[in-house]
Enzyme design. Structure first.
Site, short mmCIF file in Angstrom:
data_model
loop_
_atom_site.label_atom_id
_atom_site.label_comp_id
_atom_site.label_asym_id
_atom_site.label_seq_id
_atom_site.Cartn_x
_atom_site.Cartn_y
_atom_site.Cartn_z
N ASP A 133 14.49 -79.99 -96.13
CA ASP A 133 13.95 -81.02 -97.01
C ASP A 133 12.59 -80.62 -97.58
O ASP A 133 12.37 -80.66 -98.79
CB ASP A 133 13.86 -82.36 -96.27
CG ASP A 133 13.23 -82.24 -94.89
OD1 ASP A 133 12.80 -81.13 -94.51
OD2 ASP A 133 13.17 -83.26 -94.18
N ASP A 153 30.91 -84.00 -91.87
CA ASP A 153 30.89 -82.58 -91.54
C ASP A 153 31.81 -82.21 -90.39
O ASP A 153 31.98 -81.04 -90.08
CB ASP A 153 29.45 -82.15 -91.21
CG ASP A 153 29.00 -80.98 -92.06
OD1 ASP A 153 29.72 -80.64 -93.02
OD2 ASP A 153 27.95 -80.40 -91.77
#
Length: 820
Positions: free
Chosen positions: A519, A156
Site C-alpha cells: 500500500d 483468494d
C-alpha cells in the site's frame, strides 16, 4: 454494452465552478505561530544540547558516551523528519450538500461518476465468512446511486463456501437494502447495527411500523446467519452425495455446486488442480447490473410483511472473483489480488474510480462514497487527485486502547498535516483511487498528448486494452457486456495466474509487488508521478473494522509494516531517488517512514542504561550528570509541549498521545529490532523479504465472564518479546537494588551521589511506566484489573531491596573482601 462519458458538473449564472470541498486549517493563527516557534526552539535546544555534550566529553565509559551521542543525533534527525511536514496542517471537509444539489437530479437520477468497490479476503477460516458478508451488505446498502457502483468480492482461497455465501447475501440484500433506505439505517452492516443498544430507536412518524419491520428483518438476518454457519456442512453433504453417484467412474472426489456442476476452485479434498494454491480463475456474476430507472417494491402482505411500495428496491451489481493460482508462479499476495480485480472490473464495468476494503471492514457512514467523490469532483485540484484516503477506525478495541490500535496520533495528526503538502500516503483499506492513476498514467498537468497502450505493459488482452482507451476518455459501462463464450474466456484470462508475467503489472502498473507494505509503496509511486492525494474524515466514521487486540498479533502486524518500510528504503522506491515531481516535504515523510525502525536500536540501548544500579561502582553516561539530566528533561518536555498543540488541532486526546508513546516503546523493544536484524541478514544473504502473515480475525469474542475483550488477556509468548521482558525485569530489579543501596549507604553517600541516585531512578521509573501495557500483557487474565501493577511493582521493589540488604550484610559478615 453502453459507454457513458463522465463530465465534471459546473453551475452558476456567471459560470462559476461549485466547490465540493472546504479547506479548514484547524489551529488558529496564534496556535500555528506558537507551534512553529516551539519547533524552532527545540531544534535550537537540540543543537545546543549535542554541542554541549561534545564539548564536555566526560564519561566513565567512553564507548558508552559515544553511542549515546550518536543516539541523540539520530533521535533529533528522526523527530525533525516527522515534525517538519506538519508546518501546514489542513483539515479538508467534504461539502455533501453542494454535491447533492449539483449531482442529484429531480427525477431520481444522478450525474455522479461510477465506482467499482473491491473487497479482498484470503481465507474463510482466518477471516470469518459472516464478517466478510457484513462488509458486502454494508456496500450494497450504501447511499450512492445504485446503478453507478458495483461490488466485487475477490476470494483468494477459491472456496465454494464464499461463493454460496455471496448468493445467500444477495437474497437477503433484497430485504436489507430497501429496509436501510426506508428508515435511513446507520450503520448498514446488519451485525453491527443489530448489536447496538439503540438499534430500535426511531423518531419517525411510523414508529409502530418500524418496530414490526425491524423485528422481521432481524429474524431474517438470524436465519441468514444460521444458513451461513451451516454452509460448510451443506456443501460437504452435497459433494458426498454427488461423489457417491460418480464413484463407479473412477473420478477424484470433487466439490459440487448447487446446480450439479463441479466447482472449478478449491475442493474439499484437493487434487493437483483444485488445491488452495492451484486452480483456474473464476468470475461469477451473482447479481446483474440494475437498470437506470427506480423500481419500487410491493406493499405489505402475508408474503411480503414489509411495505416497500415507496422504496427503490434495486441492488447494485455483485461479482465473485477468484484469481487463478499455480505453484509455478508467484501469487503476489494482496497486491496481486487487487490487480486481478482491477482488470476484471475493467472488462465488466470500467468505473473511473475504485475503492478497496479489507473483508474485516464495513461502511459505517452510508455517505462515505459521496464524501470521497467531493474531492475528485472539486474543480480546484480534483483532476490531479489520484486517491482519497480515509482514517482506519476499529470497533473491537478496548476503551483504554491498551496497545494503541486506534493510532490516532498518526491517523488524525500526521495524516491531516499532509493535506497541506502533496497528500497522505495510501494506508491499505478505505482508499478510493482514480483508475487511471493505478494504471500508471500521469496526472493532467504532466500527461502527454499521446499515451502508448501496448500489451508489453498491460498484458495481451484486447478487451482490457480497449477498456483502458475508454478509461482515458472517462468512459464506463452502464450495462453488463454480452457474456458470450469469448468474453467469459477473456475474464478468466485476466485473472489467470500467469497474466502478469512479462508485463508491467506490479511495478509501473497497478499495486506494487514484492514488498510487505504494498500500500505505502503504491501510494509513493503515484505521488512520484506528480499526483496528489487527500485525507478525508467525517463526523461519523466513514468505515470501521476489527483490529488485533492480542499483543502478539499486534506485534506481528507491526513487523509487517516496519519490515515493508525498510525494504522500501533498500529498493528502487527509495524516496531519495524520486524525481522532481515529489514535493520536498513529501520526500521527508516517506524517508521518515523508511528509517523509523532504526531508532529502536538506540532505544534499547537507553532502556538498559538505568540497570547500572546492578554494578557496584557508580558509572555515569555523562559528566556533569545533573546538568545532563536537566538538559534532557527540557528537550523531552518540549516534545510534549509541542504535542499539546498537535492534540488540540488534530482533535485527539491525551490518552491517544500517551498510548502512542507507550506502544512505540513496546514495539521498539520487540518488533522493530527483529525487523532491523532481518533486514541486515537479507542484505547480507539476499534472502526474501518480510513474510506476509495474514492477521487472524478469528478471535474469541467472549470468555466465561462474558468479556468481549477476552482475546486481549491471552498470553502468547514469541521470541521477539524476550528483549522487552528483559528490560522490564532488569529495570524492576535495578529499582529494588537502588532502594537497598540507599538503606545500606545512606550515611556514606555524599549529597552529589544522592542527587545522582534520585535522577537515575527517574529513568528506571519512566521506562516502567512506558512498558505498562507490556507488563499487563504478560500478566494475562490478571490484567483485567490494570491497578494490580500498583501492588505488584512496589512488592517487587521491597522484596528485591530486602534481598539486596540481606545479601550485603551476609557478604560483609562472611566474606568481607566480596562486599557489594
Amino acid at each position: 454494452m453502453v459507454g457513458e462519458i463522465f463530465e465534471l458538473p459546473t453551475v452558476g449564472e456567471n459560470e462559476w465552478s461549485v466547490f465540493y470541498v472546504r479547506g479548514e486549517t484547524r489551529p488558529n493563527l496564534v496556535q500555528v505561530v506558537i507551534n512553529r516557534i516551539l519547533i524552532l526552539l527545540r531544534i535550537v535546544g537540540v543543537i545546543l544540547f549535542i554541542a554541549w555534550r561534545i564539548k564536555h566529553n566526560k564519561s566513565d565509559v567512553m564507548w558508552f558516551w559515544v553511542t549515546s551521542v550518536v543516539a541523540d543525533v539520530w533521535f533529533s534527525f528522526s523527530w525533525l523528519l516527522y515534525q517538519l511536514p506538519k508546518f501546514n496542517p489542513i483539515k479538508m471537509i467534504p461539502d455533501l450538500t453542494a454535491l447533492g444539489e449539483q449531482c442529484d437530479l429531480p427525477n431520481g437520477g444522478s450525474t455522479l461518476p461510477n465506482i467499482d468497490v473491491f473487497v479482498t479476503t484470503a481465507d474463510p477460516i482466518d477471516e470469518p465468512v459472516l464478517c466478510t458478508m457484513n462488509c458486502v451488505l454494508s456496500i450494497l446498502a450504501t447511499d450512492y446511486p445504485v446503478d453507478r457502483y458495483s461490488c466485487y468480492l475477490s476470494d483468494d482461497s477459491g472456496a465454494l463456501v464464499l461463493y454460496e455465501a455471496l448468493e445467500e447475501v444477495a437474497s437477503f440484500a433484497a430485504l436489507w437494502v430497501p429496509f436501510c433506505r426506508k428508515y435511513s439505517i446507520e450503520p448498514r452492516a446488519p451485525e453491527n447495527y443489530f448489536q447496538r443498544e439503540e438499534a430500535t430507536d426511531y423518531t419517525g412518524m411510523t414508529t409502530g411500523e418500524f418496530i414490526n419491520d425491524f423485528r422481521h428483518v432481524q429474524r431474517m438476518y438470524e436465519e441468514l446467519k444460521m444458513r451461513l454457519k451451516s454452509l460448510p456442512c451443506t456443501i460437504k453433504e452435497r459433494s458426498e452425495f454427488y461423489n457417491n453417484m460418480e464413484a463407479n467412474k473412477g473420478r477424484p472426489k470433487a466439490t459440487w455446486m448447487a446446480n450439479g456442476k463441479q466447482w472449478p476452485g478449491t475442493w474439499i479434498q484437493p487434487t493437483a488442480n483444485h488445491s488452495k494454491e492451484h486452480h483456474e480463475g473464476i468470475v461469477q456474476i451473482v447479481q446483474d447490473h440494475p437498470g437506470p430507472k427506480p423500481h419500487h417494491g410491493l406493499r405489505a402482505s402475508d408474503i411480503h410483511p414489509v411495505n416497500f411500495s415507496d422504496v427503490d428496491t434495486r441492488l447494485p451489481m455483485l461479482v465473485y472473483v477468484a484469481r487463478g493460482k499455480n505453484p509455478c508462479y508467484d501469487h503476489n499476495k494482496k497486491a496481486g489480488n487487487l490487480n486481478a480485480q482491477l482488470r476484471v472490473s475493467a472488462l465488466l464495468t470500467n468505473a473511473p474510480f475504485v475503492i478497496n476494503f479489507d473483508c474485516d471492514h464495513h461502511i459505517n457512514n452510508s455517505l462515505a462514497l459521496r464524501a470521497a467523490m467531493c474531492f475528485f469532483l472539486d474543480p480546484r485540484e480534483g483532476d490531479n487527485t489520484a486517491f482519497v484516503q480515509f482514517p482506519q477506525r476499529f470497533e473491537n478495541v478496548d476503551p483504554t486502547d491498551r496497545y494503541g490500535n486506534h493510532n490516532r496520533v498518526f491517523f488524525d495528526g500526521a495524516m491531516y498535516a499532509l493535506n497541506g503538502l502533496q497528500g497522505p500516503s495510501y494506508l491499505g483499506t478505505g482508499c478510493m483511487f482514480r483508475r487511471l492513476a493505478l494504471y500508471g498514467i500521469d496526472p493532467p498537468r504532466w500527461r502527454p498528448d499521446d499515451i502508448p497502450i501496448d500489451s508489453s505493459k498491460y498484458g495481451n488482452s484486447l478487451p482490457f486494452l480497449k477498456s483502458l482507451l475508454e478509461a482515458l476518455k472517462q468512459q464506463c459501462h452502464t450495462t453488463t457486456p454480452t457474456l458470450n463464450e469469448s468474453f467469459l474466456d477473456e475474464m478468466t484470462k485476466v485473472v489467470s495466474s500467469s497474466y502478469d508475467i512479462g508485463t508491467d503489472w506490479g511495478r509501473g502498473v497497478g499495486h506494487v509487488y514484492k514488498i510487505a507494505t504494498e500500500d505505502m509503496v503504491t501510494g509513493f509511486r503515484i505521488h512520484r508521478h506528480g499526483w496528489r492525494s487527500m485525507y478525508c474524515t467525517m463526523e461519523v466514521d466513514a468505515f470501521r473494522g476489527t483490529a488485533p487486540i492480542n499483543l502478539t498479533e499486534r506485534l506481528f502486524q507491526i513487523i509487517r509494516w516496519a519490515g515493508g518500510s525498510l525494504e522500501m528504503f533498500f529498493s528502487h522506491n527509495n524516496p531519495l531517488l524520486a524525481g522532481r515531481r515529489l514535493h520536498p516535504m513529501q520526500r521527508a515523510v516517506y524517508l521518515n517512514y523508511n528509517i523509523y525502525p532504526y531508532a529502536s536500536l538506540f532505544i534499547m540501548f537507553y532502556a538498559f542504561c538505568p540497570v547500572m544500579w546492578l554494578i557496584p561502582d557508580e558509572i555515569l553516561i555523562q559528566r556533569p550528570f545533573i546538568k545532563y539530566v536537566l538538559y534532557l528533561i527540557i528537550i523531552i518536555a518540549l516534545i510534549h509541549i509541542i504535542g499539546v498543540f498537535e492534540i488540540k488541532w488534530a482533535g485527539i486526546t491525551w490518552l491517544d498521545w500517551w498510548r502512542n508513546d507507550q506502544f512505540f516503546m513496546v514495539a521498539s523493544l520487540s518488533a522493530y529490532p527483529i525487523v532491523v536484524l532481518h533486514m541486515a541478514v537479507k542484505l547480507l544473504t539476499r534472502e526474501k523479504g518480510i513474510h506476509f502473515r495474514v492477521t487472524s480475525k478469528q478471535t474469541r469474542t467472549k470468555d466465561q465472564d462474558n468479556n468481549k475483550y477476552a482475546d486481549m488477556y491471552e498470553v502468547r509468548w514469541v521470541p521477539m518479546m524476550i528483549p522487552a521482558a528483559a528490560v522490564l525485569f532488569f529495570n524492576t530489579m535495578a529499582i529494588g537494588v537502588a532502594f537497598g543501596k540507599t538503606f545500606v549507604y545512606s550515611e556514606e553517600w555524599s549529597p552529589q551521589q544522592q542527587t545522582h541516585a534520585a535522577l537515575g531512578l527517574l529513568f528506571n521509573l519512566w521506562i516502567l511506566v512506558l512498558l505498562q501495557p507490556f507488563a499487563l500483557a504478560i500478566l494475562g487474565r490478571w490484567s483485567k484489573r490494570p491497578s494490580i501493577l500498583f501492588v505488584l511493582f512496589p512488592v517487587a521493589f521491597v522484596i528485591i531491596a530486602l534481598l539486596y540488604v540481606g545479601v550485603h550484610y551476609l557478604t560483609v559478615k562472611c566474606f568481607p573482601f566480596m562486599a557489594i
